[in-house]
Design a protein around this motif. Structure first.
Motif: not given
Length: 337
Positions: A195-196, A216-219, A205-212
């Protein structure tokens, strides 16, 4: 290089805290007024005993934090766990439910538990609680369905209760699998990575989605790593599960105690009905859980006791498990800051 004055930092920190407190009090103003009305309907002895029962819950919660943190920090003791439990409740209400986890991670790290392990422990606490809620809710449903006093009433809501049981079981099962299974973790990481990659072109355009998703991957990795250390150890797993079951039974006792001379149900039946209400409320989204539990509680308990008794019972439940720990947590925060 200019350094910030520690006193100035402390003042700024307390100002921010006061702003959050004012916002929380404004948000909960209706609930606070109702709780005060509920308190007036009880005797002083009932109120004190209810508060003592709730205190046992936080003592057990502190024991859970200690038992999970001690393997990663040998100096961690029960007192630190109790302090963290109350501080988490303080921040949970202060931030309308979103700050409890961050507070747990922060105070675990402050007490010597590495950030990665503290994050895993905090997420694992949620997993264990969900498993315990599922077990007691399912037990309560099956037990009361076979009890003449309650079966007729529960049959009216059988479909809703079955859906609630299934949703809770699926959540608990899914979280357990990603906690202990290396294969499930790898599949989910592969899906997240895919998905990334797929949304990479949207980054500008939507950097926050990738950051989230990266967070989530790290958690997910932290949860799995910590979970394998704690949950695959049979004795530790059973102790943690037992403590979580015990702490829930303790708070389920509060309305059972208040209604013991009023409801047609005995204390074990009231505890089991509360377990069902708590489980079903957990699948209804609401800030800090406010509203969902009250709705389900009154829906069921009004069938066995008058509304003039059930409303104070749930309001005092909120007072003892919500407002009192918030005050204690605030005092701890002031003393330790």
């Amino acid at each position: 290089m200019k350094t910030t004055n520690p006193r100035s930092r402390r003042i700024v920190k307390w100002l921010i805290l006061l702003v959050f407190l004012a916002a929380a009090l404004y948000f909960y103003r209706g609930s606070l007024a109702e709780i005060l009305e509920g308190i007036r309907a009880l005797s002083f002895a009932q109120l004190i005993i209810s508060c003592l029962i709730a205190t046992v819950f936080f003592l057990i919660e502190g024991g859970i934090v200690y038992y999970m943190a001690h393997p990663f920090e040998s100096t961690y003791h029960w007192g630190k766990g109790i302090r963290t439990a109350y501080l988490c409740e303080f921040y949970r209400l202060l931030t309308l439910g979103s700050g409890s986890g961050f507070a747990a991670i922060y105070y675990l790290q402050k007490d010597g538990v590495p950030y990665a392990k503290g994050t895993g422990i905090t997420m694992l606490q949620f997993v264990f609680k969900k498993i315990a809620v599922m077990i007691l809710g399912l037990m309560g449903f099956l037990y009361l369905l076979g009890t003449p006093q309650t079966s007729q009433i529960l049959c009216q809501y059988q479909n809703a209760m079955i859906i609630g049981c299934v949703v809770t079981i699926l959540i608990a099962l899914f979280m357990t699998l990603i906690t202990v299974s290396e294969k499930i973790k790898d599949w989910l990481l592969y899906a997240i990575d895919w998905l990334l990659y797929a949304i990479d072109w949207l980054e500008h355009k939507k950097p926050k989605y990738k950051q989230q998703m990266e967070k989530g991957r790290e958690n997910l990795i932290l949860l799995n790593d910590t979970g394998k250390e704690l949950m695959t150890h049979k004795k530790r797993f059973l102790v943690l599960l037992g403590l979580n079951l015990m702490k829930l039974i303790v708070i389920y006792l509060i309305p059972a105690y208040i209604l013991k001379d009023i409801s047609v149900l005995n204390i074990p039946q009231s505890v089991m009905l509360m377990a069902i209400a708590y489980m079903l409320a957990g699948v209804i989204p609401a800030p800090s859980g406010i509203g969902s539990l009250e709705f389900v509680f009154l829906l069921f308990f009004n069938c066995f006791a008058g509304e003039m008794y059930t409303v104070p019972a749930i309001l005092v439940f909120r007072f003892t498990t919500w407002l009192v720990p918030f005050i204690i947590g605030g005092i701890i925060k002031m003393v330790t800051s």
